[in-house]
Scaffold this motif. Structure first.
Motif, PDB file in Angstrom:
ATOM      1  N   ASN A  25       0.813  -1.223   0.000  1.00 11.09           N
ATOM      2  CA  ASN A  25       0.000   0.000   0.000  1.00 11.09           C
ATOM      3  C   ASN A  25       0.847   1.274   0.000  1.00 11.09           C
ATOM      4  OD1 ASN A  25      -2.343  -1.466  -0.028  1.00 11.09           O
ATOM      5  ND2 ASN A  25      -2.592  -1.426   2.185  1.00 11.09           N
ATOM      6  N   ASN A  26       1.998   1.253   0.643  1.00 11.82           N
ATOM      7  CA  ASN A  26       2.853   2.442   0.708  1.00 11.82           C
ATOM      8  C   ASN A  26       4.011   2.382  -0.282  1.00 11.82           C
ATOM      9  OD1 ASN A  26       1.323   3.570   2.813  1.00 11.82           O
ATOM     10  ND2 ASN A  26       2.421   2.337   4.311  1.00 11.82           N
ATOM     11  N   GLY A  27       3.962   1.418  -1.209  1.00 13.20           N
ATOM     12  CA  GLY A  27       5.007   1.291  -2.206  1.00 13.20           C
ATOM     13  C   GLY A  27       6.225   0.521  -1.740  1.00 13.20           C
ATOM     14  N   ASN A  28       6.162  -0.037  -0.528  1.00 14.62           N
ATOM     15  CA  ASN A  28       7.281  -0.787   0.039  1.00 14.62           C
ATOM     16  C   ASN A  28       6.987  -2.283   0.039  1.00 14.62           C
ATOM     17  OD1 ASN A  28       8.684   1.604   0.756  1.00 14.62           O
ATOM     18  ND2 ASN A  28       7.415   1.798   2.585  1.00 14.62           N
ATOM     19  N   PRO A  29       8.016  -3.111   0.106  1.00 10.39           N
ATOM     20  CA  PRO A  29       7.794  -4.552   0.235  1.00 10.39           C
ATOM     21  C   PRO A  29       7.036  -4.859   1.532  1.00 10.39           C
ATOM     22  CG  PRO A  29      10.077  -4.107  -0.353  1.00 10.39           C
ATOM     23  CD  PRO A  29       9.448  -2.790  -0.004  1.00 10.39           C
ATOM     24  N   GLU A  56       6.066  -4.308   7.033  1.00 11.52           N
ATOM     25  CA  GLU A  56       6.443  -3.469   5.896  1.00 11.52           C
ATOM     26  C   GLU A  56       7.915  -3.075   6.028  1.00 11.52           C
ATOM     27  OE1 GLU A  56       5.207   0.830   3.902  1.00 11.52           O
ATOM     28  OE2 GLU A  56       4.408   0.276   5.850  1.00 11.52           O
ATOM     29  N   TRP A  57       8.666  -3.273   4.986  1.00 16.36           N
ATOM     30  CA  TRP A  57      10.086  -2.936   4.951  1.00 16.36           C
ATOM     31  C   TRP A  57      10.191  -1.485   4.517  1.00 16.36           C
ATOM     32  CZ3 TRP A  57      13.908  -6.274   1.589  1.00 16.36           C
ATOM     33  CH2 TRP A  57      15.224  -5.934   1.883  1.00 16.36           C
ATOM     34  N   VAL A  58      10.467  -0.566   5.460  1.00 18.52           N
ATOM     35  CA  VAL A  58      10.362   0.861   5.174  1.00 18.52           C
ATOM     36  C   VAL A  58      11.694   1.534   4.857  1.00 18.52           C
ATOM     37  CG1 VAL A  58       8.218   1.149   6.458  1.00 18.52           C
ATOM     38  CG2 VAL A  58      10.399   1.492   7.624  1.00 18.52           C
TER      39      VAL A  58
END
Length: 145
Positions: A25-29, A56-58
């Protein structure tokens, strides 16, 4: 699970899934873990846990250096016992896990046990082994992880 799976004399039914997305959802893996498992004791008592957790990997993707990796963790779970008691937990402030630290460094989990609420606060981002537990009556104390 395979059919008729038992562990220490208890029947285990259900299972779970892991869904990995390169761009969540936030463009991260992200990896989303879901489960629905029921444990039944030989006397017929049981407990069912339904859970979902997202990691989420940020920070640190593609750097080739694991020490800059940071993960955000959210989720919730509910355990319902055959006697009617319900326990649940929910990440109410996103948990932060930095790979340079052995502990979660930030975030809050709220627990509910048979209607009583408590929290576990992991702090402000400092890498330490401490968290603040606040019980149902508002009493707080430090616990060491």
């Amino acid at each position: 699970f395979e059919d008729d799976f038992k562990f220490n004399g208890k029947d285990i039914d259900g299972g779970g899934t892991v869904v990995r997305e390169m761009f969540g959802n936030n463009g991260n893996p992200t990896a989303t873990f879901t489960s629905d498992i029921t444990v039944t004791w030989p006397d017929g008592n049981s407990a069912q846990r339904v859970a979902e957790r997202e990691r989420e990997w940020v920070t640190g993707m593609g750097s080739g250096d694991w020490t800059d990796n940071v993960f955000h963790i959210t989720g919730h779970w509910t355990t319902t016992f055959s006697n009617g008691v319900i326990n649940s937990g929910e990440v109410t402030t996103t948990l932060v896990r930095k790979m340079t630290c052995h502990y979660i460094v930030e975030g809050v989990i709220t627990f509910t046990h048979d209607g009583y609420e408590s929290t576990l606060n992991f702090g402000d981002g400092t890498c330490d082994n401490e968290a603040i537990y606040t019980g149902p009556e508002g009493n707080s104390f430090t616990i060491y992880l």
